[in-house]
Write an enzyme that holds these catalytic residues in place. Structure first.
Site, mmCIF file in Angstrom:
data_model
loop_
_atom_site.group_PDB
_atom_site.id
_atom_site.type_symbol
_atom_site.label_atom_id
_atom_site.label_comp_id
_atom_site.label_asym_id
_atom_site.label_seq_id
_atom_site.Cartn_x
_atom_site.Cartn_y
_atom_site.Cartn_z
ATOM 1 N N THR A 46 0.821 -1.207 0.000
ATOM 2 C CA THR A 46 0.000 0.000 0.000
ATOM 3 C C THR A 46 0.859 1.262 0.000
ATOM 4 O OG1 THR A 46 -0.200 -0.301 2.406
ATOM 5 C CG2 THR A 46 -2.031 -1.061 1.048
ATOM 6 N N THR A 47 2.062 1.204 0.594
ATOM 7 C CA THR A 47 2.976 2.345 0.596
ATOM 8 C C THR A 47 3.439 2.700 -0.815
ATOM 9 O OG1 THR A 47 3.728 1.850 2.834
ATOM 10 C CG2 THR A 47 5.208 3.165 1.501
ATOM 11 N N TYR A 109 -13.068 -0.983 3.558
ATOM 12 C CA TYR A 109 -14.351 -0.327 3.310
ATOM 13 C C TYR A 109 -15.549 -1.228 3.613
ATOM 14 C CZ TYR A 109 -18.022 2.567 1.361
ATOM 15 O OH TYR A 109 -19.151 3.310 1.214
ATOM 16 N N TYR A 134 -2.279 -9.096 6.482
ATOM 17 C CA TYR A 134 -1.908 -7.709 6.804
ATOM 18 C C TYR A 134 -3.100 -7.031 7.472
ATOM 19 C CZ TYR A 134 -0.328 -2.841 6.070
ATOM 20 O OH TYR A 134 0.028 -1.525 6.228
ATOM 21 N N ARG A 139 -6.479 1.902 8.364
ATOM 22 C CA ARG A 139 -6.685 2.113 6.930
ATOM 23 C C ARG A 139 -7.913 1.372 6.405
ATOM 24 N NH1 ARG A 139 -2.669 4.200 3.660
ATOM 25 N NH2 ARG A 139 -1.159 5.358 4.874
ATOM 26 N N LYS A 163 1.469 -9.333 9.288
ATOM 27 C CA LYS A 163 1.977 -7.975 9.455
ATOM 28 C C LYS A 163 0.925 -7.260 10.281
ATOM 29 C CE LYS A 163 3.117 -3.660 7.105
ATOM 30 N NZ LYS A 163 3.123 -2.891 5.827
ATOM 31 N N ILE A 205 7.829 -4.982 8.878
ATOM 32 C CA ILE A 205 7.695 -4.544 7.492
ATOM 33 C C ILE A 205 7.483 -3.045 7.588
ATOM 34 C CG2 ILE A 205 6.336 -4.652 5.375
ATOM 35 C CD1 ILE A 205 5.829 -7.602 5.984
#
Length: 291
Positions: A46-47, A109, A134, A139, A163, A205
């Site tokens: 996502t980064t 979402y 993850y 988020r 993660k 991570i």
């Protein structure tokens, strides 16, 4: 999968001024991390602003990183989403021969309940690929509770790692206390890296790690050897810069540092924008303290 230990970095995607992918800067970023102690690379997490990349761009980024890395470090590939069948199909259709695992963010979402989250990762596990769960509720809007992670860990050996980025560090400790022996927990929160590693985690991570790979990897190495005082010296020196890079969202903060270091240019794709001038100045001041 023990080689996925220490510091993995979630690579940013550098852009040119016209917002095309800047492959030259991506090469610099990869080499900078490999040369300074990073243990593995996470591709299109996502980064990486992966949500803003086209399918063709993603394929080119994967090919470029694989080529430049040249088997020097293990690679992890980000494949996630909130349509389970689509994520499963993507995992099945992707050539994963160069990757040690898939990092898959929990559905965002939709806010499924715990059974829905369990069924989602069960479906991913049934592809037979090595999958890293993850959990980043800040988020996604929904927490993968420790009980759900442990249920998956006990039932599906190829769900071999989480993660974990829950805001409550007690959740990390609950997983570490109860997890099966062959299941790994990596911190998904840079500031929690040291206490989580000392509690039995396998590292992090990281976002900040790609900007300060030597310092961050040294800190984790010390933590894994239980050299606590020396590890906390590094941790304490990096706390302020770590908090600053997330002050206006990710990855605008770490891109500011990498641009100041001359590794990339400071461009992001909408809806993300560069850090405000005020934040950039704070980051520059903190960088001077660390230099």
């Amino acid at each position: 999968m023990s080689q996925l230990k220490g510091v993995g970095v979630a690579l940013v995607t550098p852009f040119n001024e016209d917002l095309s992918v800047d492959f030259d800067s991506l090469t610099k970023l990869i080499d900078y991390n490999i040369d300074n102690g990073t243990n593995f690379l996470v591709v299109l997490g996502t980064t990486a602003e992966a949500a803003t990349l086209s399918k063709e761009e993603k394929e080119k980024v994967i090919a470029h990183i694989t080529k430049i890395n040249n088997n020097r470090l293990p690679l992890v590939l980000g494949i996630g989403g909130n349509n389970t069948s689509e994520v499963v199909q993507q995992i099945k259709e992707t050539d994963l021969s160069d990757f040690d695992a898939v990092l898959s963010v929990s559905p965002y979402y939709n806010k499924p309940n715990q059974e829905g989250l369990y069924q989602h990762y069960k479906a991913l596990a049934e592809t037979g690929e090595k999958i890293i769960i993850y959990n980043v509720p800040g988020r996604t809007g929904q927490n993968v509770e420790a009980s759900t992670t442990l249920r998956l860990a006990n039932e599906y050996p190829n769900l071999f790692m989480v993660k974990e980025a829950a805001p409550n560090i007690l959740q990390y400790f609950d997983i570490l206390r109860q997890k099966p022996e062959n299941f790994s927990l990596m911190s998904g929160d840079d500031e929690y890296t040291l206490p989580v590693t000392l509690a039995g985690g396998d590292g992090v991570i990281s976002v900040i790690g790609q900007a300060y790979p030597k310092e961050f990897s040294t800190m984790v190495k010390l933590a894994l050897k239980r050299e606590v005082d020396e590890a906390y010296k590094i941790h304490n020196s990096l706390v302020e810069i770590t908090r600053l890079i997330f002050a206006e969202g990710n990855p605008c903060g770490v891109k500011t540092i990498l641009a100041e270091k001359g590794i990339i240019k400071n461009y992001l794709r909408l809806p993300l924008v560069p850090a405000s001038e005020g934040l950039q100045e704070k980051i520059r001041q903190e960088m001077q303290k660390l230099s």
